[in-house]
Motif scaffolding. Structure first.
Motif, PDB file in Angstrom:
ATOM      1  N   ARG A 160       0.819  -1.205   0.000  1.00 11.58           N
ATOM      2  CA  ARG A 160       0.000   0.000   0.000  1.00 11.58           C
ATOM      3  C   ARG A 160       0.857   1.262   0.000  1.00 11.58           C
ATOM      4  NH1 ARG A 160      -4.036  -0.309   3.227  1.00 11.58           N
ATOM      5  NH2 ARG A 160      -4.302   1.808   4.020  1.00 11.58           N
ATOM      6  N   TYR A 161       2.139   1.135   0.313  1.00 11.04           N
ATOM      7  CA  TYR A 161       3.006   2.304   0.378  1.00 11.04           C
ATOM      8  C   TYR A 161       3.874   2.375  -0.883  1.00 11.04           C
ATOM      9  CZ  TYR A 161       1.396   2.168   5.171  1.00 11.04           C
ATOM     10  OH  TYR A 161       0.606   2.133   6.290  1.00 11.04           O
ATOM     11  N   TRP A 162       3.375   3.097  -1.876  1.00 15.74           N
ATOM     12  CA  TRP A 162       4.038   3.164  -3.174  1.00 15.74           C
ATOM     13  C   TRP A 162       5.301   4.020  -3.135  1.00 15.74           C
ATOM     14  CZ3 TRP A 162       4.599   8.067  -4.986  1.00 15.74           C
ATOM     15  CH2 TRP A 162       3.712   9.045  -4.520  1.00 15.74           C
ATOM     16  N   ARG A 214       5.932   9.117   3.613  1.00 17.20           N
ATOM     17  CA  ARG A 214       6.106   9.756   2.307  1.00 17.20           C
ATOM     18  C   ARG A 214       4.925   9.456   1.386  1.00 17.20           C
ATOM     19  NH1 ARG A 214      11.395   9.628  -0.867  1.00 17.20           N
ATOM     20  NH2 ARG A 214      10.906   7.425  -1.017  1.00 17.20           N
ATOM     21  N   THR A 215       4.399   8.243   1.472  1.00 20.30           N
ATOM     22  CA  THR A 215       3.243   7.909   0.643  1.00 20.30           C
ATOM     23  C   THR A 215       2.052   8.765   1.005  1.00 20.30           C
ATOM     24  OG1 THR A 215       3.984   5.628   0.339  1.00 20.30           O
ATOM     25  CG2 THR A 215       1.637   6.071  -0.007  1.00 20.30           C
ATOM     26  N   ARG A 216       1.751   8.866   2.299  1.00 18.91           N
ATOM     27  CA  ARG A 216       0.567   9.624   2.711  1.00 18.91           C
ATOM     28  C   ARG A 216       0.758  11.126   2.554  1.00 18.91           C
ATOM     29  NH1 ARG A 216      -1.833   5.653   1.179  1.00 18.91           N
ATOM     30  NH2 ARG A 216      -2.218   3.935   2.623  1.00 18.91           N
ATOM     31  N   LEU A 217       1.991  11.604   2.579  1.00 15.28           N
ATOM     32  CA  LEU A 217       2.238  13.015   2.287  1.00 15.28           C
ATOM     33  C   LEU A 217       1.791  13.337   0.862  1.00 15.28           C
ATOM     34  CD1 LEU A 217       3.483  15.849   2.623  1.00 15.28           C
ATOM     35  CD2 LEU A 217       5.711  14.840   2.034  1.00 15.28           C
ATOM     36  N   PHE A 218       2.195  12.526  -0.097  1.00 25.04           N
ATOM     37  CA  PHE A 218       1.827  12.815  -1.481  1.00 25.04           C
ATOM     38  C   PHE A 218       0.392  12.415  -1.784  1.00 25.04           C
ATOM     39  CE2 PHE A 218       6.279  13.595  -1.810  1.00 25.04           C
ATOM     40  CZ  PHE A 218       6.361  14.577  -2.792  1.00 25.04           C
ATOM     41  N   ASP A 219      -0.144  11.446  -1.050  1.00 28.95           N
ATOM     42  CA  ASP A 219      -1.577  11.168  -1.166  1.00 28.95           C
ATOM     43  C   ASP A 219      -2.371  12.390  -0.700  1.00 28.95           C
ATOM     44  OD1 ASP A 219      -1.035   8.635  -2.075  1.00 28.95           O
ATOM     45  OD2 ASP A 219      -1.522   7.622  -0.199  1.00 28.95           O
ATOM     46  N   GLY A 220      -1.940  13.015   0.386  1.00 31.70           N
ATOM     47  CA  GLY A 220      -2.601  14.208   0.872  1.00 31.70           C
ATOM     48  C   GLY A 220      -2.534  15.345  -0.131  1.00 31.70           C
ATOM     49  N   LEU A 221      -1.374  15.528  -0.752  1.00 29.67           N
ATOM     50  CA  LEU A 221      -1.247  16.547  -1.788  1.00 29.67           C
ATOM     51  C   LEU A 221      -2.165  16.251  -2.967  1.00 29.67           C
ATOM     52  CD1 LEU A 221       2.624  17.086  -1.785  1.00 29.67           C
ATOM     53  CD2 LEU A 221       0.884  18.671  -0.932  1.00 29.67           C
TER      54      LEU A 221
END
Length: 235
Positions: free
Chosen positions: A5-7, A13-20
């Motif tokens: 799930r963490y690309w 870092r994954t959820r930072l760019f998912d949030g963006l």
């Protein structure tokens, strides 16, 4: 080994760019509307500038479609993501009440800040992994186009003659909006990961520390670039 799930290497870092990504469709709609309103109200403007504005709108639309597709998958994987994105959309919609000159000033500020981050994403792997994964390729494509058309909103604003201090105000407001929303969305997604047990609190803090260390030179460059926009506007 991190879960699939963490690309982007790890949870933080994954959820930072998912949030963006949750933030971008509404932000892109805002700058598209500002550019389109300029086109509608300036039919006799320089044809080259009108052509640039049209290209800018088309590229922002393509970014918007890509992130909406990605966000739809994120909504399915993380239920809180849909509500978070709706909140951002409602907040950004309030900015449409502003006059065209101020909306263009904000659009130019948003584009400037996005370009600063895009340059860091393309510089190396501190922010986004350089892999053939779909998500990594999407971000690098998006960032490359942001750098190529970052000047357009500013050119439209200059054609109208910004009011004294307007660019400074817009840059400060855009910085507060982006930083606040990026932090809030990232925390919302990371909190879900913590509650579901996909990542531990200590592990997440360690990931944040490693990311801060790797990204620090880039953050310094972003800070210098932000100030570089401030000083000319202040004169």
């Amino acid at each position: 080994m991190q879960p699939r799930r963490y690309w982007n290497g790890n949870a933080l870092r994954t959820r930072l760019f998912d949030g963006l990504s949750l933030l971008l469709p509404a932000g892109e709609e805002f700058v598209i509307r500002a550019a389109q309103d300029w086109l509608d109200t300036h039919p006799d403007a320089d044809p080259r500038l009108r052509a640039e504005a049209g290209r800018f709108i088309r590229e922002e639309r393509s970014h918007q479609r890509a992130h909406r597709r990605y966000n739809a998958e994120l909504h399915d994987a993380i239920p809180v993501a849909r509500e978070a994105e709706q909140g951002v959309t409602a907040a950004v919609g309030e900015l449409d009440r502003l006059g065209l000159r101020m909306r263009l000033a904000l659009a130019a500020a948003f584009e400037h800040l996005t370009a600063l981050l895009s340059a860091e994403v393309l510089r190396g792997e501190a922010w986004v992994d350089d892999t053939p994964r779909r998500e990594c390729r999407m971000w690098r494509w998006h960032c490359a186009e942001e750098l190529a058309h970052q000047h357009v909103a500013g050119d439209l604003l200059r054609s109208m003659g910004p009011l004294p201090g307007q660019r400074i105000l817009a840059l400060v407001l855009a910085s507060v909006y982006l930083a606040g929303d990026a932090f809030s969305l990232t925390w919302t997604l990371c909190r879900h990961e913590l509650r579901q047990g996909f990542v531990g609190r200590r592990e997440l803090l360690a990931q944040a520390g490693r990311f801060a260390w790797r990204a620090f030179p880039g953050l310094c460059r972003i800070a210098r670039g932000w100030g570089g926009q401030w000083l000319p506007a202040a004169r």
